[in-house]
Design an enzyme around this catalytic site. Sequence first.
Site, PDB file in Angstrom:
ATOM      1  CG  ASP A  30     -11.195 -28.821  -0.917  1.00 19.01           C
ATOM      2  OD1 ASP A  30     -10.358 -27.895  -0.917  1.00 19.01           O
ATOM      3  OD2 ASP A  30     -11.650 -29.319  -1.959  1.00 19.01           O
ATOM      4  CG  ASP A  65      -6.899 -31.079  -7.147  1.00 15.68           C
ATOM      5  OD1 ASP A  65      -5.853 -31.747  -7.126  1.00 15.68           O
ATOM      6  OD2 ASP A  65      -7.568 -30.900  -8.180  1.00 15.68           O
ATOM      7  CG  ASP A 108     -12.667 -31.806  -4.790  1.00 18.03           C
ATOM      8  OD1 ASP A 108     -12.585 -31.521  -5.989  1.00 18.03           O
ATOM      9  OD2 ASP A 108     -11.934 -31.300  -3.916  1.00 18.03           O
TER      10      ASP A 108
END
Length: 233
Positions: free
Chosen positions: A171, A14, A12
């Site tokens: 995240d 961001d 991922d």
Amino acid sequence: MSNPGHLAVIFDLDGTLVDSEPNYYEAGRQLLAEHGVPDFSWAEHERYVGISTLETVTSWKARYGLRASVEELLAAKNRRYLDLARSATRAYPQMRKFVELLAGEGVPMAVASGSSREAIDAVLAGTGLDAHLHTVVSADEVERGKPAPDVFLEAARRLGAAPGDCVVLEDAAPGAAAAHAAGMRCIAIPYVAAQADAPEFATAGLLLRGGQEEFTARAAYDWLTAGRATYAP
């Protein structure tokens, strides 16, 4: 060096590779203020961490009764974000080391993100991560964003990797759910500490409750190559 086994790693972007959430928050805050919604808070922003920009502005239109079209809102938010991202995005140092370590071992890597392709490319170029991360999938390129598995499955397809050989770094809870749905192992590094107990993170093979402060490139690589499916203490 050679790739250990048939391992492939999908990141991922961001909040995982780069600390871009402050830029997304500021872009959203500016946009909503312009459309008559003052005082959009960081706490309110946190509920949108991990979902695509398109889904975010679609939700805002309904929630705040915005008169602009979803297309107009999406374009405006992306434009504001890009202005910030080009000049003020920081790669997490240990994540950069991890990417470099994997590259040195010949491990295929991809980025799969809810951001627009333009935003992903701008951030990767601005941080220099594009030197190693050439395979990129935006949620705009698939039918469904996270928590659906589409972006991760497409990344695996482009890498020529079986989903079972892929490890996702995420995240956010929707991303962890997407990795699980794709049949991939997951290293979860919660950006929002209060979400570490979210049920989606319980499916992760490695859960780093302390977030980026707990992540180290060497420990993550050792876990990958050992193939362990245990939780961090």
